[in-house]
Each structure stands twice: as structure tokens, then as C-alpha cells.
Design a protein around this motif. Structure first.
Motif, PDB file in Angstrom:
ATOM      1  N   GLN A 134       0.820  -1.210   0.000  1.00  0.00           N
ATOM      2  CA  GLN A 134       0.000   0.000   0.000  1.00  0.00           C
ATOM      3  C   GLN A 134       0.856   1.263   0.000  1.00  0.00           C
ATOM      4  OE1 GLN A 134      -2.393   0.854   3.503  1.00  0.00           O
ATOM      5  NE2 GLN A 134      -4.049   1.635   2.221  1.00  0.00           N
ATOM      6  N   SER A 135       1.958   1.247   0.712  1.00  0.00           N
ATOM      7  CA  SER A 135       2.818   2.428   0.751  1.00  0.00           C
ATOM      8  C   SER A 135       3.386   2.741  -0.627  1.00  0.00           C
ATOM      9  CB  SER A 135       3.955   2.229   1.755  1.00  0.00           C
ATOM     10  OG  SER A 135       4.749   1.115   1.415  1.00  0.00           O
ATOM     11  N   TRP A 136       3.682   1.703  -1.415  1.00  0.00           N
ATOM     12  CA  TRP A 136       4.171   1.916  -2.780  1.00  0.00           C
ATOM     13  C   TRP A 136       3.057   2.440  -3.673  1.00  0.00           C
ATOM     14  CZ3 TRP A 136       7.308  -3.283  -3.565  1.00  0.00           C
ATOM     15  CH2 TRP A 136       8.448  -3.239  -2.751  1.00  0.00           C
ATOM     16  N   ARG A 137       1.828   1.931  -3.453  1.00  0.00           N
ATOM     17  CA  ARG A 137       0.693   2.379  -4.272  1.00  0.00           C
ATOM     18  C   ARG A 137       0.380   3.849  -4.050  1.00  0.00           C
ATOM     19  NH1 ARG A 137      -1.703  -2.584  -2.484  1.00  0.00           N
ATOM     20  NH2 ARG A 137      -3.179  -1.430  -1.155  1.00  0.00           N
ATOM     21  N   ARG A 138       0.834   4.407  -2.965  1.00  0.00           N
ATOM     22  CA  ARG A 138       0.596   5.817  -2.646  1.00  0.00           C
ATOM     23  C   ARG A 138       1.834   6.677  -2.913  1.00  0.00           C
ATOM     24  NH1 ARG A 138      -4.081   6.017   0.614  1.00  0.00           N
ATOM     25  NH2 ARG A 138      -3.487   7.984   1.574  1.00  0.00           N
ATOM     26  N   THR A 139       2.838   6.069  -3.561  1.00  0.00           N
ATOM     27  CA  THR A 139       4.072   6.780  -3.893  1.00  0.00           C
ATOM     28  C   THR A 139       4.068   7.120  -5.383  1.00  0.00           C
ATOM     29  OG1 THR A 139       5.270   5.546  -2.185  1.00  0.00           O
ATOM     30  CG2 THR A 139       6.587   6.691  -3.860  1.00  0.00           C
ATOM     31  N   PRO A 140       3.993   8.390  -5.762  1.00  0.00           N
ATOM     32  CA  PRO A 140       3.852   8.771  -7.172  1.00  0.00           C
ATOM     33  C   PRO A 140       4.920   8.189  -8.096  1.00  0.00           C
ATOM     34  CG  PRO A 140       3.428  10.657  -5.764  1.00  0.00           C
ATOM     35  CD  PRO A 140       3.918   9.560  -4.869  1.00  0.00           C
ATOM     36  N   SER A 141       6.196   8.268  -7.716  1.00  0.00           N
ATOM     37  CA  SER A 141       7.263   7.792  -8.600  1.00  0.00           C
ATOM     38  C   SER A 141       7.153   6.297  -8.862  1.00  0.00           C
ATOM     39  CB  SER A 141       8.635   8.124  -7.994  1.00  0.00           C
ATOM     40  OG  SER A 141       8.775   7.535  -6.707  1.00  0.00           O
ATOM     41  N   VAL A 142       6.773   5.537  -7.847  1.00  0.00           N
ATOM     42  CA  VAL A 142       6.627   4.087  -8.013  1.00  0.00           C
ATOM     43  C   VAL A 142       5.459   3.770  -8.936  1.00  0.00           C
ATOM     44  CG1 VAL A 142       6.201   1.902  -6.815  1.00  0.00           C
ATOM     45  CG2 VAL A 142       7.659   3.628  -5.765  1.00  0.00           C
ATOM     46  N   MET A 143       4.369   4.513  -8.804  1.00  0.00           N
ATOM     47  CA  MET A 143       3.205   4.259  -9.643  1.00  0.00           C
ATOM     48  C   MET A 143       3.430   4.696 -11.092  1.00  0.00           C
ATOM     49  SD  MET A 143       1.063   2.526  -7.963  1.00  0.00           S
ATOM     50  CE  MET A 143       2.585   1.725  -7.403  1.00  0.00           C
ATOM     51  N   VAL A 144       4.234   5.725 -11.301  1.00  0.00           N
ATOM     52  CA  VAL A 144       4.611   6.085 -12.674  1.00  0.00           C
ATOM     53  C   VAL A 144       5.376   4.935 -13.309  1.00  0.00           C
ATOM     54  CG1 VAL A 144       6.110   7.564 -14.060  1.00  0.00           C
ATOM     55  CG2 VAL A 144       4.589   8.575 -12.366  1.00  0.00           C
ATOM     56  N   LEU A 145       6.286   4.334 -12.545  1.00  0.00           N
ATOM     57  CA  LEU A 145       7.062   3.202 -13.049  1.00  0.00           C
ATOM     58  C   LEU A 145       6.160   2.007 -13.340  1.00  0.00           C
ATOM     59  CD1 LEU A 145       9.882   2.147 -13.696  1.00  0.00           C
ATOM     60  CD2 LEU A 145      10.108   1.445 -11.303  1.00  0.00           C
ATOM     61  N   ALA A 146       5.203   1.751 -12.448  1.00  0.00           N
ATOM     62  CA  ALA A 146       4.262   0.646 -12.669  1.00  0.00           C
ATOM     63  C   ALA A 146       3.401   0.899 -13.904  1.00  0.00           C
ATOM     64  CB  ALA A 146       3.377   0.460 -11.443  1.00  0.00           C
ATOM     65  N   GLY A 147       2.896   2.135 -14.052  1.00  0.00           N
ATOM     66  CA  GLY A 147       2.080   2.469 -15.218  1.00  0.00           C
ATOM     67  C   GLY A 147       2.860   2.368 -16.502  1.00  0.00           C
ATOM     68  N   LEU A 148       4.092   2.877 -16.494  1.00  0.00           N
ATOM     69  CA  LEU A 148       4.939   2.810 -17.687  1.00  0.00           C
ATOM     70  C   LEU A 148       5.228   1.363 -18.057  1.00  0.00           C
ATOM     71  CD1 LEU A 148       6.678   4.278 -19.800  1.00  0.00           C
ATOM     72  CD2 LEU A 148       8.550   4.259 -18.132  1.00  0.00           C
ATOM     73  N   SER A 149       5.463   0.521 -17.063  1.00  0.00           N
ATOM     74  CA  SER A 149       5.729  -0.892 -17.315  1.00  0.00           C
ATOM     75  C   SER A 149       4.554  -1.555 -18.028  1.00  0.00           C
ATOM     76  CB  SER A 149       6.013  -1.606 -15.984  1.00  0.00           C
ATOM     77  OG  SER A 149       6.249  -2.980 -16.191  1.00  0.00           O
ATOM     78  N   VAL A 150       3.341  -1.281 -17.561  1.00  0.00           N
ATOM     79  CA  VAL A 150       2.144  -1.864 -18.182  1.00  0.00           C
ATOM     80  C   VAL A 150       1.960  -1.327 -19.598  1.00  0.00           C
ATOM     81  CG1 VAL A 150      -0.371  -1.991 -18.094  1.00  0.00           C
ATOM     82  CG2 VAL A 150       0.972  -2.312 -16.005  1.00  0.00           C
ATOM     83  N   VAL A 151       2.097  -0.017 -19.763  1.00  0.00           N
ATOM     84  CA  VAL A 151       1.888   0.612 -21.074  1.00  0.00           C
ATOM     85  C   VAL A 151       2.858   0.038 -22.109  1.00  0.00           C
ATOM     86  CG1 VAL A 151       2.160   2.779 -22.331  1.00  0.00           C
ATOM     87  CG2 VAL A 151       0.864   2.744 -20.207  1.00  0.00           C
ATOM     88  N   VAL A 152       4.099  -0.174 -21.719  1.00  0.00           N
ATOM     89  CA  VAL A 152       5.092  -0.761 -22.634  1.00  0.00           C
ATOM     90  C   VAL A 152       4.819  -2.246 -22.838  1.00  0.00           C
ATOM     91  CG1 VAL A 152       7.541  -1.300 -22.940  1.00  0.00           C
ATOM     92  CG2 VAL A 152       6.863   0.946 -22.077  1.00  0.00           C
TER      93      VAL A 152
END
Length: 424
Positions: free
Chosen positions: A341-359
Motif C-alpha cells: 500500500q505504501s508503494w501504491r501511494r508513492t507517485p514515482s513508483v506508480m509512474v514506473l508501474a504504469g509505464l511498465s504496463v503501457v510498454v
């Protein structure tokens, strides 16, 4: 004229917070556009000889990117309906971003269709000579209706803010924003309620359009191909919709963080970020489950052509795309980042997760389009092979750069973030 805008205090100052970042970003896009322009010129002058497309493998990277961006658009739009139709708390913050990203994604998708045409000058033919029995003909018309719905929704979602900006602006800025309101400059509560009603109505109409005709319909284009058993599946359109929701949610989450930080200069709402991240978890699980079912069916039925296709995907020329990108980037790696949950509320981590999915979803599209064409449809015909040429890669990057440019210009001009005083 506007009657109640003075009740709201707001500051409209869109665009990059850093002028250096703006220069670097537009310079980067300029380089991509220049390279893409060269590749498109070669495509226009040399035709399909500049590609690795053949009569055996007639669909390649351009078709893969086309269905990828249609999926991004449909997914982003469906995320916007959580605010505009279902009124999920807090989601109003990202509905305009989602709608604008959906529009840009459709523009990019249609550019990929255009460059893939053998006769690019005949792109308007489906509107003149209609074929009622053709799924492709229906799909083209659905795209036009869908884009109309997206533009309508974006207009009603930001019309009040456009009117308020026009009232406080002067000169060309006033003319520009007043024109975008289409002459409706009333900002009263009655006018706001009218916009919200029509915004919701357009969203309701758009939901079945996006699911059943836009991206589900794109899946139908493949599913009706009886000569390709791997495509000829009733589950294919469903998988298209789920992967669209996955990629669209990842895109919106990534855009929300980046634009809030780089353009608005504000802090990211951790509750909203966590909500988007939880949606992403659900879509990853469903997407992985449906893909597993899709692979299990040919194995259980012992259909030789489908088994061979899955061997190509998992252990053949496409295995790197399947394991490293499709499994790794679109499922495993983002799930690790989303697990705390702490990672899900961390903007930089979620940008990385979103970018990973998009790619990663790009690999999903390539694994849909290419492998089924490698195997011959009739015994005795040669096997196909395909990998994009530099012209195909260059033109694809150039087309995506057009999308980046259009989104950036919109983000620097339009009130994609609701201005102060707006209701949820």
C-alpha cells in the motif's frame, strides 16, 4: 455573459513549471518527428517495398500499434466514466485527462491505419461505398461516432472553466477560449447542471460504443478470420476489452502523476493514486486469467494449428516478447510494485508501474498480430517471418511523437485540471 464566475477564485496557468524542461521536451519531440518524417517519406516514395510485409504476413507493426492505441483510447475513456457516469468519489480529478488522452490515442490509431493502407489516398472510400456485411466497414463508422462522443464529453466537462477563463482573458486568448465554449458563456449553477446532465448522457452512450464496437469490435476483426484458428475465438473481443482497461488505467495513472507534478506544480492525491492502483491490480489479474484460458483451450482441444501458434509465441521467434514484455512488464513487475500500500501511494513508483504496463501491452498486441500469420493457412505453403524494418520503426515512432505533441499542446492550453471552486 457569465454571471457567477466571480464567486470562484482560481488561477489558470497551464504548462510546464520549468522552462528548461519545456525546451528539452519539445526538442526531444522535434527529433522524433524529424526521424518519423524521413521514414514516412521513404514509405510514400517506395511503398510497401520499404517494409518487411509480404503476402504471407500482410499485417505487421502498424496494425499492432493501431489496435494498441485503440485499446489505450477505449480504456482511458472507460476510466473517465467512473467519474462522469458512475460518480466515483475523487475520480473527477482525472476525467478530463482521461478523455483528452482517449481522443489523442484514437488520432494516433487512425494514423497507423492510414500509413498501413496500400492506397493511402483512398482512406475515405469506406464512407462512400459501404459494405453492410463487412465488420471493418462497421468499425470505421463506429470510430467516427466514438470520437464524436469523446469530443462531446470533453466539451461538457470543461465548458464552464473555458467560459471563466475567457471572461478574465483579453485579446487573442479571450477569442480562443470564447470560441471553444461555442458561444455558451453562462457559468450559472443551472448551466453547470445542464452540462453535467449531458456529460453523463454522452458517457452512457459511449460505454457500449467503446466496449462492443470500438475495442470489442476491433477484436471482432480478428475473431471472424476463420483461416486463422488462433484468432477465430469468441474470447478474443473480451480479451481486447480487458487489456484495453488495463493499459488505459495505467496510462491515466501515469499521466495524472506526471501532469500534476510537471504542469500543475501540485501534490498528488494519494487516495486517488491508491484507487487507480487497485483498479490496475484487478485488471492485471483478469487479463492474465483470460490469457491463460485462451492458451488452455487449444491445448485441451489438441487443435494443431493453435498449438503450433502458441509454440511460436512461447518458445519460438516471439518468445522474448512473450516472456520478457508481456508476462514480465505487463503483469509480474507491476504487480510487485502494486503489492504494498505504501508503494501504491508513492507517485514515482506508480509512474514506473504504469509505464511498465503501457510498454508491456505493446508486446501483447504484437503477440496477437504476428504469430498467427507465421504459420501457413494451407499445408504446403511456406512459413512466414516478420520483424519491422527501420522504416516501420521510424514511422511508428514519428506517429507516436505526433500524439505526444498534440497532448502536450493541449495540456499547455486547456484546463485539464478542474479549476478552483469546481464541484466534484
Amino acid at each position: 455573459m457569465a454571471t457567477e464566475s466571480t464567486l470562484f477564485e482560481f488561477e489558470f496557468d497551464p504548462g510546464f513549471r520549468s522552462s528548461r524542461l519545456r525546451i528539452a521536451w519539445y526538442g526531444f519531440i522535434g527529433v522524433l518527428l524529424a526521424g518519423g518524417a524521413v521514414a514516412v517519406y521513404i514509405r510514400l516514395t517506395n511503398g510497401m517495398r520499404s517494409t518487411n510485409l509480404t503476402s504471407i504476413v500482410p499485417w505487421g507493426s502498424w496494425v499492432a500499434f493501431y489496435i494498441y492505441f485503440v485499446g489505450l483510447s477505449a480504456g482511458a475513456f472507460l476510466v473517465s466514466t467512473m467519474a462522469n457516469v458512475f460518480e466515483v468519489e475523487g475520480m473527477h480529478r482525472i476525467d478530463r485527462d482521461a478523455l483528452f488522452a482517449a481522443i489523442i490515442s484514437m488520432v494516433v490509431a487512425l494514423l497507423f491505419v492510414w500509413i498501413d493502407l496500400g492506397r493511402m489516398d483512398r482512406m475515405y472510400f469506406p464512407f462512400i461505398w459501404r459494405q453492410l456485411t463487412s465488420a471493418l466497414s462497421w468499425e470505421v463508422h463506429a470510430y467516427v461516432a466514438y470520437i464524436g462522443i469523446l469530443v462531446t464529453e470533453l466539451y461538457f466537462s470543461m465548458r464552464i472553466d473555458l467560459a471563466r477563463i475567457a471572461e478574465r482573458a483579453s485579446g487573442l486568448r479571450e477569442t480562443f477560449y470564447a470560441a471553444l465554449t461555442l458561444g455558451r458563456d453562462d457559468t450559472s449553477e443551472a448551466s453547470r447542471a445542464f452540462d453535467q446532465r449531458w456529460l453523463k448522457r454522452a458517457g452512457i452512450v459511449g460505454i457500449p460504443l467503446a466496449i462492443f464496437t470500438v475495442h470489442g469490435g476491433t477484436g471482432v476483426l480478428f475473431a471472424v478470420s476463420k483461416a486463422r484458428p488462433y484468432w477465430n475465438s469468441g474470447l478474443f473481443p473480451v480479451i481486447f476489452v480487458i487489456s484495453a482497461l488495463l493499459s488505459g488505467t495505467a496510462l491515466v495513472m501515469m499521466i495524472y502523476v506526471l501532469r500534476t507534478r510537471l504542469f500543475d506544480g501540485e501534490s498528488v492525491d494519494p487516495d486517488l493514486l491508491d484507487r487507480l492502483a487497485q483498479l490496475l491490480i484487478g485488471f492485471i489479474i483478469v487479463d492474465a486469467a483470460l490469457t491463460a484460458i485462451e492458451a488452455f483451450i487449444p491445448i485441451a482441444s489438441l487443435h494443431p494449428h493453435e498449438i503450433e501458434t502458441w509454440q511460436v509465441i512461447m518458445f519460438g521467434p516471439m518468445s522474448w516478447s512473450f516472456w520478457w514484455f508481456m508476462i514480465g512488464l505487463s503483469w509480474v513487475f507491476p504487480m510487485v510494485l502494486l503489492s504494498k500500500q505504501s508503494w501504491r501511494r508513492t507517485p514515482s513508483v506508480m509512474v514506473l508501474a504504469g509505464l511498465s504496463v503501457v510498454v508491456g501491452i505493446i508486446a501483447v498486441r504484437f503477440n496477437i498480430v504476428i504469430p498467427a500469420q507465421i504459420l501457413p493457412v494451407i499445408e504446403g505453403l511456406p512459413h512466414g517471418s516478420y520483424f519491422p524494418t527501420l522504416v516501420e520503426w521510424g514511422s511508428s515512432i514519428g506517429i507516436m511523437a505526433v500524439g505526444l505533441l498534440l497532448y502536450t499542446l493541449g495540456a499547455e492550453t486547456l484546463p485539464l485540471t478542474p479549476l478552483g471552486g469546481d464541484h466534484e
